[in-house]
Write a protein that holds these residues in place. Structure first.
Motif, mmCIF file in Angstrom:
data_model
loop_
_atom_site.group_PDB
_atom_site.id
_atom_site.type_symbol
_atom_site.label_atom_id
_atom_site.label_comp_id
_atom_site.label_asym_id
_atom_site.label_seq_id
_atom_site.Cartn_x
_atom_site.Cartn_y
_atom_site.Cartn_z
ATOM 1 N N SER A 46 0.819 -1.196 0.000
ATOM 2 C CA SER A 46 0.000 0.000 0.000
ATOM 3 C C SER A 46 0.865 1.264 0.000
ATOM 4 C CB SER A 46 -0.884 -0.029 1.257
ATOM 5 O OG SER A 46 -1.793 1.021 1.192
ATOM 6 N N GLY A 47 0.528 2.208 -0.851
ATOM 7 C CA GLY A 47 1.238 3.484 -0.881
ATOM 8 C C GLY A 47 2.462 3.491 -1.782
ATOM 9 N N LYS A 50 1.191 2.553 -7.072
ATOM 10 C CA LYS A 50 0.605 1.782 -8.172
ATOM 11 C C LYS A 50 -0.591 2.503 -8.789
ATOM 12 C CE LYS A 50 -0.340 -1.687 -5.426
ATOM 13 N NZ LYS A 50 -0.005 -1.117 -4.106
HETATM 14 N N1 LIG Z 1 -4.452 13.070 -4.633
HETATM 15 C C1 LIG Z 1 -3.362 12.874 -3.874
HETATM 16 N N2 LIG Z 1 -2.771 13.892 -3.210
HETATM 17 C C2 LIG Z 1 -1.676 13.713 -2.447
HETATM 18 N N3 LIG Z 1 -1.068 12.516 -2.295
HETATM 19 C C3 LIG Z 1 -1.592 11.467 -2.926
HETATM 20 C C4 LIG Z 1 -2.769 11.573 -3.743
HETATM 21 N N4 LIG Z 1 -3.056 10.345 -4.253
HETATM 22 C C5 LIG Z 1 -2.108 9.505 -3.762
HETATM 23 N N5 LIG Z 1 -1.235 10.170 -2.981
HETATM 24 C C6 LIG Z 1 -0.064 9.605 -2.291
HETATM 25 O O1 LIG Z 1 0.721 8.940 -3.265
HETATM 26 C C7 LIG Z 1 1.310 7.763 -2.719
HETATM 27 C C8 LIG Z 1 1.015 6.580 -3.612
HETATM 28 O O2 LIG Z 1 -0.370 6.303 -3.546
HETATM 29 P P1 LIG Z 1 -1.090 5.177 -4.409
HETATM 30 O O3 LIG Z 1 -2.547 5.359 -4.203
HETATM 31 O O4 LIG Z 1 -0.594 5.198 -5.794
HETATM 32 O O5 LIG Z 1 -0.594 3.845 -3.700
HETATM 33 P P2 LIG Z 1 -0.964 2.347 -4.083
HETATM 34 O O6 LIG Z 1 0.322 1.665 -4.387
HETATM 35 O O7 LIG Z 1 -2.025 2.326 -5.105
HETATM 36 O O8 LIG Z 1 -1.494 1.794 -2.688
HETATM 37 P P3 LIG Z 1 -2.767 0.877 -2.350
HETATM 38 O O9 LIG Z 1 -2.241 -0.536 -2.414
HETATM 39 O O10 LIG Z 1 -3.108 1.268 -0.958
HETATM 40 O O11 LIG Z 1 -3.842 1.148 -3.324
HETATM 41 C C9 LIG Z 1 0.780 7.628 -1.313
HETATM 42 O O12 LIG Z 1 1.763 8.080 -0.411
HETATM 43 C C10 LIG Z 1 -0.439 8.518 -1.295
HETATM 44 O O13 LIG Z 1 -0.642 9.066 -0.009
#
Ligand SMILES: Nc1ncnc2c1ncn2[C@@H]1O[C@H](COP(=O)(O)OP(=O)(O)OP(=O)(O)O)[C@@H](O)[C@H]1O
Ligand SMILES: [Mg+2]
Length: 346
Positions: A46-47, A50
């Motif tokens: 997570s985070g 992706k």
């Molecule tokens: N709109 C936004 N504004 C600020 N930060 C953001 C925004 N969207 C995502 N982030 C940040 O970007 C980073 C990556 O987030 P992302 O959603 O791509 O993770 P992920 O790999 O998809 O995780 P998950 O498995 O939880 O879905 C995180 O630290 C998140 O807090």
């Protein structure tokens, strides 16, 4: 030329990525390909960035996001395409399935109308022809009594059925690329397996390429041709599926593997989670972001901007195996068993 070529993609949000001041980019120089007709897996906790990666490719990030790099689809850079043309690409050439179908299905429009709208807009089919095809699509994704279901609203379907309806909508205009972001995590385990099998059957049957995003390497094992592993906004390892599972070189990848349930594990053996959480990171400019959690960390890891390079120890037949690590898991060493991992982290 690959169908989708993402090159040096970076995304920054004003005020940071939520990861603290040390890493202001949510996605930082990400490069990968999705070949036509193939399934590419994008994996990470997570985070790791992706979803932001896939939303950037689709042009669906908030306007405030600062996006650099290129995402060339069929030779056109989606990141610099005017919004009008991008709208034409979305839903026709590239479709998306999200984790939670309730947020992407329209609650006040029947399932049938949602599918026929897509079909009519993109294929110009008549109302009657679109209706017939929508029924066939629902049947193909395994929804019983499809003709009756066409008249129902999303809340009348179970979670698994809603996800199937989403897949039907996404596939309605025969996209060249399907982006599936955690398409099954909201479902219970048996339904998860069914929906994943359905997705893989459909994309292979139709020759659709798929970018499958998941935190679960177990999901990738059965489905993907290539695997890209992300950590804290950057790619740490990328290889063909067989190569990656046979020889995971990054300690984050091998840690993820040890935390996947295995049928060949001795009974009663516990899975080994990677110690710490993704929040325990350092910025890539200070060293490997995984260093605070790595079992083999040393001073070599505190080098700024470790490069992503071809793994010289990978067998030639394995093709590209990219790695960002100062002292990877030795190539000759078989991947750690769950027991070894457990002992190490104890
Ligand atoms: N709109 C936004 N504004 C600020 N930060 C953001 C925004 N969207 C995502 N982030 C940040 O970007 C980073 C990556 O987030 P992302 O959603 O791509 O993770 P992920 O790999 O998809 O995780 P998950 O498995 O939880 O879905 C995180 O630290 C998140 O807090
Ligand atoms: Mg996500």
């Amino acid at each position: 030329m690959a169908l989708l070529e993402v090159r040096d993609l970076s995304v920054a949000f004003p005020g940071g990525s939520g990861r603290g001041a040390s890493s202001s980019k949510a996605v930082d120089g990400v490069t990968f390909d999705v070949e036509a007709g193939q399934v590419a897996g994008l994996v990470g906790e997570s985070g790791s960035g992706k979803s932001v990666t896939s939303l950037a490719v689709m042009g669906l990030l908030p306007k405030t996001a600062q996006v650099t790099g290129t995402a060339s689809f069929d030779g056109r850079d989606l990141l610099s395409l005017p919004e009008k043309q991008l709208e034409g690409v979305r839903g026709r050439d590239v479709a998306m399935v999200f984790q939670d179908p309730m947020t992407s299905l329209n609650p006040v429009v029947t399932v049938g109308t949602q599918i026929t709208e897509v079909l009519r807009r993109h294929t110009g089919a008549s109302r009657k022809a679109a209706r017939d095809e929508a029924g066939e699509l629902l049947a193909r994704v395994g929804i019983p009594a499809p003709v009756r279901r066409l008249r129902e609203y999303p809340h009348q379907l179970s979670g698994g059925m809603r996800q199937r309806a989403m897949i039907a909508i996404a596939l309605a205009c025969r996209p060249k690329l399907l982006i599936a972001d955690e398409p099954t995590t909201a479902l219970d385990v048996t339904i998860q397996a069914q929906v994943l099998e359905l997705l893989s059957d459909l994309v292979r049957e139709r020759g659709t390429a798929m970018l499958l995003i998941t935190h679960d390497l177990g999901v990738v094992a059965g489905l993907c041709d290539t695997v890209t592993v992300m950590y804290s906004g950057r790619v740490v390892e990328r290889a063909g599926r067989h190569e990656l599972f046979a020889r995971p070189r990054h300690r984050y990848t091998s840690g993820l593997l040890a935390s996947v349930p295995r049928l060949d594990a001795p009974r009663g053996q516990r899975l080994t989670p990677i110690p710490g959480t993704p929040r325990d990171v350092i910025g890539w400019t200070d060293g490997c972001a995984f260093a605070p959690r790595c079992t083999a960390v040393s001073d070599d890891c505190r080098v700024p901007d470790l490069p992503l390079e071809q793994d010289d120890d990978a067998p030639a037949a394995a093709g590209q195996h990219l790695l960002r690590c100062a002292h990877p898991v030795p190539a000759a060493e078989p991947p750690p068993s769950q027991q070894e991992q457990q002992e190490r982290s104890a």
